[in-house]
Design an enzyme around this catalytic site. Structure first.
Site, PDB file in Angstrom:
ATOM      1  N   GLY A 205     -27.159 -37.046   4.892  1.00  0.00           N
ATOM      2  CA  GLY A 205     -26.367 -36.318   3.903  1.00  0.00           C
ATOM      3  C   GLY A 205     -24.993 -36.929   3.739  1.00  0.00           C
ATOM      4  O   GLY A 205     -24.002 -36.218   3.601  1.00  0.00           O
ATOM      5  N   ALA A 206     -24.942 -38.257   3.724  1.00  0.00           N
ATOM      6  CA  ALA A 206     -23.659 -38.957   3.834  1.00  0.00           C
ATOM      7  C   ALA A 206     -23.135 -39.535   2.533  1.00  0.00           C
ATOM      8  O   ALA A 206     -22.144 -40.249   2.542  1.00  0.00           O
ATOM      9  CB  ALA A 206     -23.780 -40.079   4.867  1.00  0.00           C
ATOM     10  N   SER A 207     -23.746 -39.208   1.407  1.00  0.00           N
ATOM     11  CA  SER A 207     -23.269 -39.786   0.143  1.00  0.00           C
ATOM     12  C   SER A 207     -22.068 -39.038  -0.420  1.00  0.00           C
ATOM     13  O   SER A 207     -21.409 -39.513  -1.344  1.00  0.00           O
ATOM     14  CB  SER A 207     -24.396 -39.815  -0.886  1.00  0.00           C
ATOM     15  OG  SER A 207     -24.809 -38.500  -1.224  1.00  0.00           O
TER      16      SER A 207
ATOM     17  N   VAL B  17     -34.601 -35.443   4.411  1.00  0.00           N
ATOM     18  CA  VAL B  17     -34.677 -34.949   5.790  1.00  0.00           C
ATOM     19  C   VAL B  17     -35.784 -33.931   5.993  1.00  0.00           C
ATOM     20  O   VAL B  17     -36.131 -33.614   7.140  1.00  0.00           O
ATOM     21  CB  VAL B  17     -33.329 -34.350   6.254  1.00  0.00           C
ATOM     22  CG1 VAL B  17     -32.239 -35.407   6.261  1.00  0.00           C
ATOM     23  CG2 VAL B  17     -32.940 -33.132   5.422  1.00  0.00           C
TER      24      VAL B  17
ATOM     25  N   ASN C 281     -26.285 -34.321   9.569  1.00  0.00           N
ATOM     26  CA  ASN C 281     -25.325 -33.582   8.757  1.00  0.00           C
ATOM     27  C   ASN C 281     -25.928 -32.980   7.495  1.00  0.00           C
ATOM     28  O   ASN C 281     -25.358 -32.038   6.951  1.00  0.00           O
ATOM     29  CB  ASN C 281     -24.178 -34.527   8.370  1.00  0.00           C
ATOM     30  CG  ASN C 281     -23.284 -33.943   7.306  1.00  0.00           C
ATOM     31  OD1 ASN C 281     -22.412 -33.131   7.573  1.00  0.00           O
ATOM     32  ND2 ASN C 281     -23.516 -34.341   6.050  1.00  0.00           N
TER      33      ASN C 281
ATOM     34  N   SER D 112     -21.841 -24.784  11.286  1.00  0.00           N
ATOM     35  CA  SER D 112     -20.842 -24.093  10.466  1.00  0.00           C
ATOM     36  C   SER D 112     -20.361 -22.868  11.222  1.00  0.00           C
ATOM     37  O   SER D 112     -21.043 -22.371  12.119  1.00  0.00           O
ATOM     38  CB  SER D 112     -21.455 -23.668   9.134  1.00  0.00           C
ATOM     39  OG  SER D 112     -20.536 -22.922   8.352  1.00  0.00           O
TER      40      SER D 112
ATOM     41  N   TYR E  12     -28.313 -19.675   4.441  1.00  0.00           N
ATOM     42  CA  TYR E  12     -27.454 -20.714   5.022  1.00  0.00           C
ATOM     43  C   TYR E  12     -26.993 -20.307   6.418  1.00  0.00           C
ATOM     44  O   TYR E  12     -27.068 -21.095   7.373  1.00  0.00           O
ATOM     45  CB  TYR E  12     -26.251 -20.939   4.104  1.00  0.00           C
ATOM     46  CG  TYR E  12     -25.250 -21.946   4.624  1.00  0.00           C
ATOM     47  CD1 TYR E  12     -25.474 -23.314   4.474  1.00  0.00           C
ATOM     48  CD2 TYR E  12     -24.071 -21.531   5.249  1.00  0.00           C
ATOM     49  CE1 TYR E  12     -24.548 -24.238   4.943  1.00  0.00           C
ATOM     50  CE2 TYR E  12     -23.151 -22.439   5.711  1.00  0.00           C
ATOM     51  CZ  TYR E  12     -23.390 -23.790   5.557  1.00  0.00           C
ATOM     52  OH  TYR E  12     -22.463 -24.710   6.028  1.00  0.00           O
TER      53      TYR E  12
ATOM     54  N   ALA F 195     -28.353 -18.224   8.505  1.00  0.00           N
ATOM     55  CA  ALA F 195     -29.478 -18.241   9.435  1.00  0.00           C
ATOM     56  C   ALA F 195     -29.798 -19.664   9.886  1.00  0.00           C
ATOM     57  O   ALA F 195     -30.083 -19.919  11.055  1.00  0.00           O
ATOM     58  CB  ALA F 195     -30.705 -17.609   8.775  1.00  0.00           C
TER      59      ALA F 195
ATOM     60  N   LYS G 245     -27.722 -22.216  10.045  1.00  0.00           N
ATOM     61  CA  LYS G 245     -26.657 -22.764  10.879  1.00  0.00           C
ATOM     62  C   LYS G 245     -26.655 -22.133  12.268  1.00  0.00           C
ATOM     63  O   LYS G 245     -26.368 -22.805  13.270  1.00  0.00           O
ATOM     64  CB  LYS G 245     -25.303 -22.584  10.186  1.00  0.00           C
ATOM     65  CG  LYS G 245     -25.165 -23.425   8.914  1.00  0.00           C
ATOM     66  CD  LYS G 245     -25.355 -24.899   9.224  1.00  0.00           C
ATOM     67  CE  LYS G 245     -25.326 -25.788   8.016  1.00  0.00           C
ATOM     68  NZ  LYS G 245     -25.450 -27.234   8.352  1.00  0.00           N
TER      69      LYS G 245
END
Length: 256
Positions: free
Chosen positions: A14-16, A62, A88, A140, A154, A156, A158
């Site tokens: 998720g690095a873009s 992913v 990430n 998070s 989200y 749940a 994390k």
């Protein structure tokens, strides 16, 4: 000063953009060999080009096991091994429970929680070879500590990531692999900016340091977990939120 990152082989999923891009930039600036992973090849390669320092792009989803296997193998081939995985990748669409479809729930859990599992599983064979592999997951404060309407899925996912790292850390300790998580608060990213100026101002006002964090703030925390200096730290979390979760009410901040 951390002295053990230069030359390390690092994957950031998720690095873009957003936090992932910030993490990748911090590692690249420290001399690591970074593989920028995103779902779209053009975005991954463009980000790698911006980072320079030998960074390269790789397209992978992913949520797909075959993609994660190919990702780990590619990093090992390009860099002569794999030292650090920064898991990430994540999404955070807003939908309240009454309006949320089962498909929307599954999409978030698949990306954020299952995606972390698959990326870690794929990386393990290569991390084992180093005797000091590092896994850093981006969790998070939302879910494990706080809540916000529209983010039950989200939150749940994390919170689930933190449950995952504690047992993963035990299982992988015999290989010298550490597993830790960074828990960002409100960080300035493209996604957060999309929530509007009023939201950003309100969130900044609720933070003791009176500002939102930067993606580099998260990258620096990940860098510590990935370092040799953090070799005796595993199964742990660090909250990077400017003190956001500390006040018990807005009145506590007004007392400042």
């Amino acid at each position: 000063m951390l002295t053990s990152i230069a030359g390390k082989s690092v994957i950031v999923t998720g690095a873009s953009k957003g936090i992932g891009k910030g993490i990748a930039r911090v590692f690249a600036n420290q001399g690591a060999k970074v593989m920028v992973v995103a779902r779209h090849e053009d975005q991954a390669s463009a980000t790698a080009g911006e980072l320079g320092n030998g960074a390269s792009g790789f397209a992978a989803d992913v949520t797909k096991w075959e993609d994660m296997e190919a990702m780990a193998a590619a990093a090992a081939e390009r860099h002569g091994g794999l030292d650090v995985l920064c898991a990430n990748a994540g999404i955070f669409p807003q939908a309240k429970i009454e309006e949320m479809s089962p498909e929307e729930w599954n999409e978030v859990l698949d990306t954020n929680l299952k995606g972390a599992f698959l990326s870690v599983k794929a990386a393990i064979p290569y991390l084992k070879k180093t005797g000091e592999g590092r896994i850093v997951i981006t969790s998070s404060i939302t879910g494990p500590v706080t809540g916000f309407p529209g983010w039950t899925h989200y939150g749940a996912s994390k919170a689930g990531q933190l449950g995952f790292i504690r047992t993963a850390a035990i299982e992988l300790a015999k290989y010298g692999i550490t597993v830790n998580a960074v828990m960002p608060g409100n960080i300035v990213t493209e996604g957060l900016e999309g929530l509007g100026d009023d939201y950003l101002k309100t969130m900044a006002a609720s933070i003791p340091l009176k500002r939102l964090g930067t993606v580099e703030d998260i990258g620096n925390a990940a860098l510590f977990f990935a370092s040799r200096e953090a070799a005796y730290v595993t199964g742990q979390t660090i909250i990077v939120d400017g003190g956001q979760i500390l006040p018990e009410s807005l009145e506590a901040l007004e007392e400042m």
